[in-house]
Design a protein around this motif. Structure first.
Motif, short mmCIF file in Angstrom:
data_model
loop_
_atom_site.label_atom_id
_atom_site.label_comp_id
_atom_site.label_asym_id
_atom_site.label_seq_id
_atom_site.Cartn_x
_atom_site.Cartn_y
_atom_site.Cartn_z
N THR A 187 -4.61 13.10 -2.25
CA THR A 187 -3.56 14.08 -1.93
C THR A 187 -2.19 13.52 -2.29
N THR A 245 -0.16 10.95 -7.78
CA THR A 245 -1.00 11.09 -8.98
C THR A 245 -2.36 11.70 -8.61
N PHE A 262 -4.12 2.16 -4.85
CA PHE A 262 -4.05 1.35 -3.64
C PHE A 262 -2.78 1.69 -2.85
N1 LIG Z 1 5.75 4.92 -7.58
C1 LIG Z 1 5.77 4.26 -8.72
O1 LIG Z 1 6.76 4.28 -9.45
C2 LIG Z 1 4.54 3.48 -9.15
C3 LIG Z 1 4.54 2.88 -10.42
C4 LIG Z 1 3.39 2.19 -10.84
C5 LIG Z 1 2.29 2.09 -9.98
N2 LIG Z 1 2.35 2.68 -8.75
C6 LIG Z 1 1.19 2.54 -7.86
O2 LIG Z 1 0.73 3.79 -7.45
C7 LIG Z 1 -0.09 3.62 -6.29
C8 LIG Z 1 0.11 4.81 -5.38
O3 LIG Z 1 -0.33 5.95 -6.08
P1 LIG Z 1 0.32 7.38 -5.82
O4 LIG Z 1 1.81 7.26 -5.89
O5 LIG Z 1 -0.40 8.35 -6.66
O6 LIG Z 1 -0.10 7.62 -4.32
P2 LIG Z 1 0.82 8.01 -3.07
O7 LIG Z 1 1.48 9.30 -3.30
O8 LIG Z 1 1.62 6.82 -2.69
O9 LIG Z 1 -0.37 8.09 -2.03
C9 LIG Z 1 -0.55 8.88 -0.97
C10 LIG Z 1 -2.07 9.03 -0.83
O10 LIG Z 1 -2.65 7.85 -0.29
C11 LIG Z 1 -3.37 8.17 0.90
N3 LIG Z 1 -3.23 7.04 1.82
C12 LIG Z 1 -2.11 6.57 2.42
N4 LIG Z 1 -2.39 5.50 3.18
C13 LIG Z 1 -3.73 5.28 3.08
C14 LIG Z 1 -4.64 4.33 3.62
N5 LIG Z 1 -4.25 3.37 4.48
N6 LIG Z 1 -5.95 4.42 3.28
C15 LIG Z 1 -6.39 5.37 2.44
N7 LIG Z 1 -5.59 6.30 1.88
C16 LIG Z 1 -4.27 6.26 2.19
C17 LIG Z 1 -2.72 9.46 1.39
O11 LIG Z 1 -3.62 10.25 2.12
P3 LIG Z 1 -3.73 10.17 3.74
O12 LIG Z 1 -2.31 10.04 4.25
O13 LIG Z 1 -4.41 11.43 4.10
O14 LIG Z 1 -4.56 8.97 4.02
C18 LIG Z 1 -2.42 10.17 0.06
O15 LIG Z 1 -3.60 10.77 -0.45
C19 LIG Z 1 0.34 2.29 -5.65
O16 LIG Z 1 -0.71 1.36 -5.74
C20 LIG Z 1 1.51 1.86 -6.53
O17 LIG Z 1 1.55 0.48 -6.72
C21 LIG Z 1 3.42 3.37 -8.32
#
Ligand SMILES: NC(=O)c1ccc[n+]([C@@H]2O[C@H](COP(=O)([O-])OP(=O)(O)OC[C@H]3O[C@@H](n4cnc5c(N)ncnc54)[C@H](OP(=O)(O)O)[C@@H]3O)[C@@H](O)[C@H]2O)c1
Length: 281
Positions: free
Chosen positions: A11, A14, A62
């Protein structure tokens, strides 16, 4: 062929786009999140086997970042459990220019499971769905590394690449580095947002020390302040990350989305015109 695919963070920024695109392509998708059934929580490994049951492939995002202490151990355990569960393919979202994230990549690479690594630059969506949204709404953005030029990448493009790598074995064993098509400073970003929203958001360059002091004064958790400071030092502060790559075009056969297109689309949603959280009634 129909696959059963688990999208961790399904959710999130990405993940939700990966879920949507896979579903549109007729794949069977399970959302991996703490609120899903079965639930997936990075802090509750006992529940992972239930989430992996009947799954062929996993997209791994992660939380909060592969650079934080404990991430390596979590990825080691996840790959072990995935191997036990007979998972056939892993796609890992990694951060471009993060040494700690590269150690996690190595774990996936040596897991004995087919894999693709998707190393992304900073997301465009950090300005509309993440830590930079509140200062934009408040009308004043103060950040360190004002001189740094960042090739921001759009989560639409990341999701499209992830979907291709999940569905096509020709991407097995590849490490893709995803960036947008041009470099922008924070001042460039704010200027683009001002133009599209007809607002007058002010950008002030500050030192890294002053920034981390400011985050502490806002009473943000210590580990969050550590992570943001790390990202500004290791990722944004590193000139090697100021490079445009062409892997999006290589995988998708089309150009990466330009930052201006992201700004136009996002301005049209009204997200940059709402009242900041801390000023809501
Ligand atoms: N932002 C940037 O510029 C950037 C750049 C390169 C790489 N990244 C990498 O992108 C990754 C994050 O991806 P994203 O931005 O697509 O995700 P995100 O928007 O940060 O993630 C939110 C999602 O993670 C779930 N979540 C939160 N805490 C959790 C937990 N303890 N266990 C299981 N699920 C959990 C949430 O669902 P629930 O709340 O329902 O659990 C939700 O589905 C990170 O590893 C980061 O290093 C980010």
């Amino acid at each position: 062929m129909k696959n059963n695919i688990l999208v961790l963070g399904g959710t999130g920024k990405t993940g939700r786009k990966v879920v949507e695109q896979l579903t549109n392509r007729g794949q069977k998708v399970r959302v991996g999140s703490r609120n899903a059934t079965p639930s997936f929580d990075w802090n509750v490994p006992a529940n992972w086997p239930a989430a992996f049951q009947g799954i062929d492939k996993i997209y791994i995002t992660f939380q909060p970042d592969l650079a934080v202490p404990g991430a390596l151990e979590a990825i080691e355990l996840l790959t072990k459990e995935a191997h036990k569960a007979g998972i056939k393919k892993l796609v890992l979202l990694s951060g471009k220019g993060e040494r700690e994230a590269e150690l996690c990549e190595q774990v996936v690479i040596h897991s004995g499971i087919d894999y693709t690594i998707v190393r992304a630059s900073w997301f465009n969506q950090n300005f509309s769905e993440s830590f930079f949204l509140d200062p934009i709404l408040a009308g004043h953005v103060a950040l360190p590394q004002a001189q740094a030029k960042v090739p921001y990448v759009d989560t639409d493009d990341i999701a499209a690449v992830v979907v291709e790598t999940l569905l096509d074995d020709q991407h097995n064993g590849e490490i893709y580095e995803l960036t947008g098509p041009r470099l922008l400073t924070f001042e460039d970003v704010i200027q683009e947002i001002n133009k599209a929203t007809e607002r007058n958001i002010v950008f002030t360059p500050i030192s890294l020390d002053a920034y981390s002091k400011m985050l502490k004064e806002f009473q943000l958790p210590a580990d969050y302040v550590w992570l943001i400071t790390y990202l500004f030092t290791e990722v944004i502060g590193n000139e090697k990350n100021s490079l445009v790559t062409h892997d999006i075009e290589k995988v998708l056969g089309r150009k990466a989305k330009d930052f201006s297109t992201y700004v136009q689309e996002t301005a049209a949603t009204g997200v940059w015109s709402s009242i900041p959280k801390n000023q809501r009634a």
